[in-house]
Design a protein around this motif. Structure first.
Motif, PDB file in Angstrom:
ATOM      1  N   THR A   1       1.244  -1.673   6.977  1.00  0.00           N
ATOM      2  CA  THR A   1       2.603  -2.150   6.792  1.00  0.00           C
ATOM      3  C   THR A   1       3.601  -1.235   7.490  1.00  0.00           C
ATOM      4  O   THR A   1       3.301  -0.105   7.861  1.00  0.00           O
ATOM      5  CB  THR A   1       2.955  -2.237   5.294  1.00  0.00           C
ATOM      6  OG1 THR A   1       2.891  -0.922   4.733  1.00  0.00           O
ATOM      7  CG2 THR A   1       2.016  -3.173   4.555  1.00  0.00           C
ATOM      8  N   TRP A   2       4.801  -1.760   7.636  1.00  0.00           N
ATOM      9  CA  TRP A   2       5.875  -1.015   8.286  1.00  0.00           C
ATOM     10  C   TRP A   2       6.240   0.213   7.455  1.00  0.00           C
ATOM     11  O   TRP A   2       6.530   1.288   7.993  1.00  0.00           O
ATOM     12  CB  TRP A   2       7.075  -1.933   8.478  1.00  0.00           C
ATOM     13  CG  TRP A   2       8.216  -1.317   9.186  1.00  0.00           C
ATOM     14  CD1 TRP A   2       9.422  -1.025   8.656  1.00  0.00           C
ATOM     15  CD2 TRP A   2       8.280  -0.892  10.554  1.00  0.00           C
ATOM     16  NE1 TRP A   2      10.228  -0.450   9.597  1.00  0.00           N
ATOM     17  CE2 TRP A   2       9.553  -0.361  10.776  1.00  0.00           C
ATOM     18  CE3 TRP A   2       7.378  -0.910  11.602  1.00  0.00           C
ATOM     19  CZ2 TRP A   2       9.947   0.148  11.998  1.00  0.00           C
ATOM     20  CZ3 TRP A   2       7.784  -0.398  12.827  1.00  0.00           C
ATOM     21  CH2 TRP A   2       9.048   0.117  13.014  1.00  0.00           C
TER      22      TRP A   2
ATOM     23  N   LYS B   1       3.785   3.025   8.049  1.00  0.00           N
ATOM     24  CA  LYS B   1       4.028   3.688   9.336  1.00  0.00           C
ATOM     25  C   LYS B   1       5.256   4.591   9.261  1.00  0.00           C
ATOM     26  O   LYS B   1       5.271   5.681   9.836  1.00  0.00           O
ATOM     27  CB  LYS B   1       4.204   2.636  10.428  1.00  0.00           C
ATOM     28  CG  LYS B   1       2.925   1.893  10.736  1.00  0.00           C
ATOM     29  CD  LYS B   1       3.138   0.826  11.760  1.00  0.00           C
ATOM     30  CE  LYS B   1       1.847   0.049  11.985  1.00  0.00           C
ATOM     31  NZ  LYS B   1       2.030  -1.076  12.897  1.00  0.00           N
TER      32      LYS B   1
END
Length: 76
Positions: free
Chosen positions: A49-50, A53
């Protein structure tokens, strides 16, 4: 030399602030834990997922900021 390190530290600090501000809060996932079943399905892809990250980027930029701070204190 010290000017370059200070400029890098300022840029690192700005990047760290931007990364932290773009992350969602930890309470955003609270509604998913109430469901129970959806939590186990979503946890498989959690590393992609963002937010994951951004969390990894936060760790690296914070480490670079720490190293730059130590370098400045040694150089002065």
């Amino acid at each position: 030399m010290i000017t370059v390190v200070i400029v890098l530290q300022v840029l690192c600090g700005l990047a760290l602030s931007a990364i932290v501000l773009t992350q969602s809060g930890k309470s955003a996932g609270l509604s998913g834990t109430i469901g129970g079943v959806a939590d186990s399905f979503l946890s498989k892809n959690k590393a992609r997922t963002w937010d994951a990250k951004l969390a990894k980027a936060t760790k690296w930029v914070a480490a670079a900021f720490l190293v730059l701070t130590l370098a400045i204190s040694i150089l002065l």
